[in-house]
Write a protein that holds these residues in place. Structure first.
Motif, PDB file in Angstrom:
ATOM      1  N   ILE A  14      -2.719 -78.152 -60.650  1.00 16.86           N
ATOM      2  CA  ILE A  14      -3.125 -78.485 -62.017  1.00 16.86           C
ATOM      3  C   ILE A  14      -1.914 -79.005 -62.781  1.00 16.86           C
ATOM      4  O   ILE A  14      -0.838 -78.407 -62.729  1.00 16.86           O
ATOM      5  CB  ILE A  14      -3.687 -77.256 -62.753  1.00 16.86           C
ATOM      6  N   THR A  15      -2.068 -80.091 -63.523  1.00 19.75           N
ATOM      7  CA  THR A  15      -0.972 -80.616 -64.333  1.00 19.75           C
ATOM      8  C   THR A  15      -1.119 -80.170 -65.784  1.00 19.75           C
ATOM      9  O   THR A  15      -2.212 -79.848 -66.248  1.00 19.75           O
ATOM     10  CB  THR A  15      -0.925 -82.159 -64.294  1.00 19.75           C
ATOM     11  N   GLY A  16       0.007 -80.160 -66.491  1.00 21.33           N
ATOM     12  CA  GLY A  16      -0.009 -79.876 -67.931  1.00 21.33           C
ATOM     13  C   GLY A  16      -0.431 -78.466 -68.258  1.00 21.33           C
ATOM     14  O   GLY A  16      -1.306 -78.247 -69.106  1.00 21.33           O
ATOM     15  N   THR A  17       0.216 -77.464 -67.631  1.00 19.59           N
ATOM     16  CA  THR A  17      -0.239 -76.077 -67.778  1.00 19.59           C
ATOM     17  C   THR A  17       0.613 -75.248 -68.740  1.00 19.59           C
ATOM     18  O   THR A  17       0.508 -74.025 -68.745  1.00 19.59           O
ATOM     19  CB  THR A  17      -0.271 -75.371 -66.404  1.00 19.59           C
ATOM     20  N   SER A  18       1.441 -75.884 -69.538  1.00 19.13           N
ATOM     21  CA  SER A  18       2.292 -75.108 -70.441  1.00 19.13           C
ATOM     22  C   SER A  18       1.507 -74.485 -71.588  1.00 19.13           C
ATOM     23  O   SER A  18       1.937 -73.482 -72.173  1.00 19.13           O
ATOM     24  CB  SER A  18       3.415 -75.986 -71.015  1.00 19.13           C
ATOM     25  N   SER A  19       0.340 -75.049 -71.928  1.00 20.04           N
ATOM     26  CA  SER A  19      -0.450 -74.543 -73.050  1.00 20.04           C
ATOM     27  C   SER A  19      -1.863 -75.101 -72.956  1.00 20.04           C
ATOM     28  O   SER A  19      -2.194 -75.874 -72.055  1.00 20.04           O
ATOM     29  CB  SER A  19       0.187 -74.952 -74.401  1.00 20.04           C
ATOM     30  N   GLY A  20      -2.716 -74.686 -73.899  1.00 20.89           N
ATOM     31  CA  GLY A  20      -4.028 -75.279 -74.069  1.00 20.89           C
ATOM     32  C   GLY A  20      -4.942 -75.162 -72.865  1.00 20.89           C
ATOM     33  O   GLY A  20      -4.963 -74.151 -72.160  1.00 20.89           O
TER      34      GLY A  20
END
Length: 281
Positions: A9-15
């Motif tokens: 999964i990409t972009g997992t720092s938030s949201g």
């Protein structure tokens, strides 16, 4: 090697990305949770620990704008777990402003992350997904279906994503790979909150569009007051991940379904403009 199915999964720092990483691990997946700056993984690690799925989540670096980084992340996931069963393209950036305000460079920047990043990861993952009978899931947006005022660059990138994947889906299906897009509407997340500081400057520099820009903010504020949570949106993503026969296009809320339905039945564009036009007055 692992007996668990593996998803990157990409972009997992938030949201939505963070919530999806946790939800997928809870659903029994081995998760490779990637982000551009692993130094910003504190919230992710805390959420994973709280959920009791630390052993199922591996944090890794991946910059979707760097092809070498994408290829390395995919290769590392396969080398570590022996297989790759799904990728979730979630990393994305927002961009407010009309073309005369933000210029062409802003369009290129948004396209690099929101569109070409999806192409790069999908390309790198497909050979491994063919081997596993896996799937490509991309977090698109209602903005990939309905063009929205002052979101031209963002909507252009998301429209491109949907065109790419709608075209790819039947081709990939001939080799056993399922392709889906997930379309959230308004979501209460840091992605939206991060746009806040830029708003006063955008209005002040809107030139002939100043009145329309002010009206846009006033008329759309209620959308985010009633926004669904990242966790709710992530639940829809994981449903697509785990469904035996996932649909190609999935909306995450009744609001998103309603607006998508307007667009998909709108042959001449008048219905969409009748809906969005009043945002500017």
């Amino acid at each position: 090697m692992t007996a668990l199915r593996t998803v990157l999964i990409t972009g997992t720092s938030s949201g939505i990305g963070l919530a999806t990483a946790v939800a997928a691990a809870r659903a029994g997946w081995q998760v490779v949770a990637t982000l551009r700056d692993t130094g910003k993984a504190g919230a992710l690690r805390a959420a994973v620990d709280e959920a009791g799925v630390t052993d199922r989540v591996r944090v890794a670096h991946l910059d979707v704008t760097d092809p070498a980084s994408v290829a390395a992340a995919v290769a590392d996931a396969v080398a570590t777990y022996g297989h790759l069963d799904a990728v979730i393209n979630n990393a994305g950036v927002g961009q407010l402003g009309t073309v005369e305000q933000i210029g062409v460079d802003a369009f290129r920047s948004v396209m690099e992350v929101n569109f070409f990043g999806v192409v790069e990861l999908t390309l790198a993952a497909l050979p491994h997904l063919r081997a596993s009978g896996g799937r490509v899931i991309t977090v698109s947006s209602l903005g990939g279906v309905v063009g929205q005022p002052f979101n031209e660059a963002y909507c252009a990138a998301k429209f491109a994503v949907e065109g790419f994947l709608e075209s790819l889906a039947p081709v990939a299906a001939t080799t056993g790979v399922r392709v889906s897009v997930v379309e959230p509407g308004a979501v209460a997340s840091e992605f939206v909150a991060s746009l806040g500081p830029s708003l006063p400057g955008l209005v002040e520099n809107a030139g002939p569009y100043e009145a329309a820009f002010k009206a846009y903010f006033e008329n759309t504020a209620g959308f985010f007051e009633q926004a669904q949570s990242s966790e709710d949106a992530a639940a829809s993503v994981v449903e697509v991940l785990t469904a035996p026969e996932p649909a190609f296009r999935v909306q995450t809320s009744d609001v998103a379904r309603g607006l998508a339905a307007i667009k998909l039945a709108d042959l001449d564009g008048s219905a969409v403009h009748a809906f969005t036009g009043p945002w500017l007055s």
